[in-house]
Motif scaffolding. Structure first.
Motif, mmCIF file in Angstrom:
data_model
loop_
_atom_site.group_PDB
_atom_site.id
_atom_site.type_symbol
_atom_site.label_atom_id
_atom_site.label_comp_id
_atom_site.label_asym_id
_atom_site.label_seq_id
_atom_site.Cartn_x
_atom_site.Cartn_y
_atom_site.Cartn_z
ATOM 1 N N ARG A 176 -51.726 15.877 -28.200
ATOM 2 C CA ARG A 176 -52.047 14.908 -29.250
ATOM 3 C C ARG A 176 -52.672 15.600 -30.454
ATOM 4 N NH1 ARG A 176 -56.262 10.123 -27.992
ATOM 5 N NH2 ARG A 176 -57.673 11.884 -27.676
ATOM 6 N N ILE B 78 -57.644 -2.621 -27.254
ATOM 7 C CA ILE B 78 -58.316 -2.323 -25.988
ATOM 8 C C ILE B 78 -59.225 -3.493 -25.606
ATOM 9 C CG2 ILE B 78 -59.885 -0.734 -24.789
ATOM 10 C CD1 ILE B 78 -58.826 1.488 -26.620
ATOM 11 N N MET C 167 -59.113 8.230 -38.242
ATOM 12 C CA MET C 167 -59.059 6.766 -38.369
ATOM 13 C C MET C 167 -60.448 6.233 -38.667
ATOM 14 S SD MET C 167 -56.634 5.170 -35.502
ATOM 15 C CE MET C 167 -55.337 6.152 -34.805
ATOM 16 N N TYR D 262 -48.666 6.116 -18.670
ATOM 17 C CA TYR D 262 -49.945 5.772 -19.295
ATOM 18 C C TYR D 262 -51.006 6.747 -18.790
ATOM 19 C CZ TYR D 262 -48.223 1.591 -21.492
ATOM 20 O OH TYR D 262 -47.554 0.745 -22.310
ATOM 21 N N HIS E 92 -50.752 0.225 -18.090
ATOM 22 C CA HIS E 92 -51.340 1.509 -17.716
ATOM 23 C C HIS E 92 -52.068 1.442 -16.382
ATOM 24 C CE1 HIS E 92 -54.267 -0.842 -19.793
ATOM 25 N NE2 HIS E 92 -55.233 -0.064 -19.400
ATOM 26 N N ALA F 73 -62.309 9.512 -30.284
ATOM 27 C CA ALA F 73 -61.054 10.255 -30.431
ATOM 28 C C ALA F 73 -60.281 9.750 -31.654
ATOM 29 C CB ALA F 73 -60.213 10.114 -29.173
ATOM 30 N N ARG G 8 -55.756 -0.690 -34.649
ATOM 31 C CA ARG G 8 -54.904 0.137 -33.787
ATOM 32 C C ARG G 8 -55.565 0.481 -32.445
ATOM 33 N NH1 ARG G 8 -49.956 -0.001 -34.465
ATOM 34 N NH2 ARG G 8 -49.976 1.773 -33.047
ATOM 35 N N GLY H 52 -65.572 6.954 -25.995
ATOM 36 C CA GLY H 52 -64.779 8.167 -26.170
ATOM 37 C C GLY H 52 -63.460 7.897 -26.866
ATOM 38 N N GLU H 53 -62.836 6.755 -26.550
ATOM 39 C CA GLU H 53 -61.548 6.448 -27.165
ATOM 40 C C GLU H 53 -61.720 6.148 -28.657
ATOM 41 O OE1 GLU H 53 -58.887 3.905 -24.876
ATOM 42 O OE2 GLU H 53 -59.994 4.393 -23.072
ATOM 43 N N GLU I 163 -49.514 8.291 -32.583
ATOM 44 C CA GLU I 163 -50.401 7.349 -33.268
ATOM 45 C C GLU I 163 -50.951 7.886 -34.605
ATOM 46 O OE1 GLU I 163 -51.008 4.283 -32.581
ATOM 47 O OE2 GLU I 163 -52.607 3.968 -34.036
ATOM 48 N N ALA I 164 -51.660 8.990 -34.537
ATOM 49 C CA ALA I 164 -52.314 9.486 -35.753
ATOM 50 C C ALA I 164 -51.314 10.053 -36.774
ATOM 51 C CB ALA I 164 -53.381 10.510 -35.404
ATOM 52 N N CYS J 277 -60.214 11.411 -23.385
ATOM 53 C CA CYS J 277 -60.283 10.335 -24.371
ATOM 54 C C CYS J 277 -58.925 9.970 -24.942
ATOM 55 C CB CYS J 277 -61.262 10.673 -25.499
ATOM 56 S SG CYS J 277 -62.927 10.933 -24.912
ATOM 57 N N LEU J 278 -57.926 9.979 -24.086
ATOM 58 C CA LEU J 278 -56.634 9.428 -24.506
ATOM 59 C C LEU J 278 -56.807 7.921 -24.651
ATOM 60 C CD1 LEU J 278 -54.343 11.417 -22.069
ATOM 61 C CD2 LEU J 278 -54.449 11.707 -24.542
ATOM 62 N N TRP J 279 -55.981 7.315 -25.509
ATOM 63 C CA TRP J 279 -56.077 5.862 -25.677
ATOM 64 C C TRP J 279 -55.376 5.206 -24.496
ATOM 65 C CZ3 TRP J 279 -54.432 8.304 -30.556
ATOM 66 C CH2 TRP J 279 -55.552 8.644 -31.327
ATOM 67 N N SER J 280 -56.156 4.441 -23.734
ATOM 68 C CA SER J 280 -55.683 3.943 -22.444
ATOM 69 C C SER J 280 -54.600 2.887 -22.585
ATOM 70 C CB SER J 280 -56.863 3.377 -21.656
ATOM 71 O OG SER J 280 -57.526 2.389 -22.430
ATOM 72 N N HIS J 281 -54.484 2.270 -23.767
ATOM 73 C CA HIS J 281 -53.511 1.185 -23.906
ATOM 74 C C HIS J 281 -52.163 1.681 -24.416
ATOM 75 C CE1 HIS J 281 -55.248 1.749 -27.828
ATOM 76 N NE2 HIS J 281 -54.425 0.911 -28.395
ATOM 77 N N MET J 282 -52.001 2.984 -24.526
ATOM 78 C CA MET J 282 -50.749 3.526 -25.048
ATOM 79 C C MET J 282 -50.166 4.539 -24.074
ATOM 80 S SD MET J 282 -51.717 4.556 -28.895
ATOM 81 C CE MET J 282 -52.594 3.449 -29.972
ATOM 82 N N ARG K 291 -57.390 -6.329 -23.989
ATOM 83 C CA ARG K 291 -57.100 -6.106 -22.569
ATOM 84 C C ARG K 291 -58.335 -6.312 -21.700
ATOM 85 N NH1 ARG K 291 -53.661 -3.849 -25.689
ATOM 86 N NH2 ARG K 291 -51.555 -3.300 -25.003
ATOM 87 N N CYS L 41 -59.366 11.731 -35.259
ATOM 88 C CA CYS L 41 -58.004 11.850 -35.802
ATOM 89 C C CYS L 41 -57.927 11.316 -37.228
ATOM 90 C CB CYS L 41 -57.015 11.078 -34.942
ATOM 91 S SG CYS L 41 -56.659 11.845 -33.362
#
Lengths: 228, 269
Positions: free
Chosen positions: B176, A147, A134, B160, A224, A128, A142, A124-125, B127-128, B114-119, A150, A132
């Motif tokens: 977003r 991810i 990308m 986060y 997070h 997303a 990015r 999903g990430e 970001e975009a 679906c947010l980016w978990s590392h930000m 981590r 956008c």
């Protein structure tokens, strides 16, 4: 307890520490670069490349590191064309043979760690990010790689610790890193217990420092996961 | 009333729909999920896409920004034909740059946020716009803070995603999308993953956006929301448009038997 003797042993073993650290650092860096290439090849759309990468992983994960070291140090010397090639000045040196064996070995494990970490990035990430606008390198740089880092860091930390300990096998091919010096001291003093206890303590200190650094890095990267 | 004024806006720009599809098909292996969808959404329209699960509504929405590649058909975004070429099973993207450019104008909100978990939330928003749209950091930060304030999350800007509730995450995800200043917003079941008590806060944000005259396409199971907020209902069944019309027409009953059955199942449920 013969403290003066232990202290003396400790000082002598420390003289092997730079070599131990070099072996670990060089083989981990070379191994990581190799692993990235192997992991990329495993995911490649070109089948022969995938097969070579799979074979690499199976071969170096499936045979003992000690056998790999022997094969590279003693075995390659029996291949005449290799003895006459430009590689020989390196391959006849136990130092480079050890680094080659350690790097190839860790690259197989690390390639699997990288593959698993990238696969574990939530679909999903990634979607997303695509939604956008990308794609290609930016999407990887990015979103996917940060991810995956981590996800993979804890496992890679274990691999790095294994490698620090694995450098002790280099003593078998005459390298006088920490364990090599320990052997020498034992052959002249026969005090096996004290010498190997100090040797073990040195490795324990190294791996403890590394795992502390890793958990610090994890904590910083995993911001997070901390409750606010 | 609100919807009629929105339709008036739509009428003036009817020459170029924001998004249109012609004979859009999608199949997975032997399973045909979309069986020829002809659709257009004008600027300012709020289209609620309804249908039972398996009707193809999410697939259809995801085809509009090419997260799913259609098997056949044509897609126009802001009058521009999306360049697709034949592939094995599905069409393929022929012009990556075109897709990436159009996607910044057609923002998507997902069921699972679906947010980016590392930000942090703020970094998610920036970001975009910064990296894809190449807008200035300072300007984007101002915009992001404005949008966060609007969805009520300014004080959580540095949190986060894992530290937020589902409703907060979805509001952040809507924020977003908004920071990119898109011309169309796609919502894919935005409240389906939320606890019932958190649905309201997300729907409220969406109501406000609709009232601004934004172009929105919403796949949803929130019937009351669809009836009150949308300017048009698109009812899909088994991969086809079974009924289409204003919420007043369709929810009044008697226009389409299957739609009436669908609604009655909901009111019983």
């Amino acid at each position: 307890m013969d403290w003066p003797f232990l202290l003396d042993v400790f000082h002598q073993l420390l003289s092997g520490l730079p070599l131990t650290l070099q072996l670990a650092a060089l083989s981990l860096s070379v191994g990581f670069v190799l692993a990235v290439l192997v992991a990329a090849a495993v995911g490649s759309p070109f089948p022969p490349l995938r097969w070579v990468a799979r074979a690499h992983v199976e071969l170096f994960r499936g045979t003992p590191l000690l056998v790999q070291i022997f094969l590279i140090y003693y075995g390659l010397g029996q291949i005449t064309p290799l003895r006459q090639s430009f590689l020989w000045p390196f391959l006849r040196e136990p130092y480079w043979c050890a680094i080659l064996a350690l790097a190839l070995n860790t690259s197989a494990y690390t390639a699997e760690i990288i593959r698993g970490a990238v696969q574990a990035v939530p679909a999903g990430e990634v979607e997303a990010a695509r939604a956008c606008g990308m794609s290609g390198f930016m999407l990887r740089r990015r979103i996917i790689w940060p991810i995956a880092l981590r996800q993979g860091l804890p496992v890679y930390g274990s691999e790095a610790i294994l490698m620090i300990k694995a450098t002790s096998l280099a003593s078998i091919i005459t390298l006088t890193e920490v364990t090599g010096i320990a052997y020498k001291l034992i052959s002249s003093t026969y005090r096996v217990l004290e010498i190997f206890v100090v040797t073990g303590a040195i490795y324990l200190t190294l791996t403890f420092l590394l795992s502390s650094a890793l958990s610090l890095a994890e904590r910083r990267l995993h911001a997070h996961h901390k409750p606010s | 009333m609100a919807s009629s004024s929105r339709l008036a806006i739509a009428d003036t720009t009817e020459a170029i729909p924001a998004i249109s599809t012609a004979d859009l098909h999608k199949h997975y292996g032997g399973l045909e999920v979309l069986k020829g969808i002809d659709f257009h959404a004008n600027d300012g329209e709020v289209v609620a896409i309804l249908g039972a699960s398996g009707s193809g509504k999410s697939t259809f929405l995801r085809c509009l920004n090419l997260l799913e590649l259609p098997s056949a058909g044509r897609l126009h975004i802001f009058g521009e034909e999306v360049k697709l070429r034949p592939g094995d099973a599905n069409l393929r993207i022929a012009d990556r740059k075109q897709i990436d450019r159009l996607r910044t104008q057609v923002a998507m909100v997902f069921q699972n946020f679906c947010l980016w978990s590392h930000m942090s939330v703020l970094d998610n928003l920036m970001e975009a716009p910064v990296h894809v749209q190449r807008r200035g950091r300072a300007e984007v930060r101002d915009e992001a803070e404005t949008v966060l304030k609007r969805v009520g999350l300014l004080e959580r800007a540095n949190a986060y995603p894992a530290q937020l509730s589902g409703g907060q995450q979805q509001r952040a995800a809507i924020a977003r999308a908004l920071v990119m200043k898109p011309r169309v917003l796609l919502f894919d079941e935005p409240t389906s993953a939320l606890d019932p008590e958190l649905v309201g806060e997300v729907l409220k944000v969406m109501r406000d956006l609709a009232a601004e005259g934004r172009t929105m396409l919403i796949v949803t199971h929130e019937m009351a929301f669809a009836r009150d907020v949308s300017s048009r209902i698109l009812f899909l069944e088994k991969g086809r448009i079974e009924a289409e019309g204003s919420p007043q027409q369709l929810f009044g009953g008697g226009v389409n038997e299957r739609f009436d059955q669908f609604i009655s199942r909901f009111s019983q449920g």
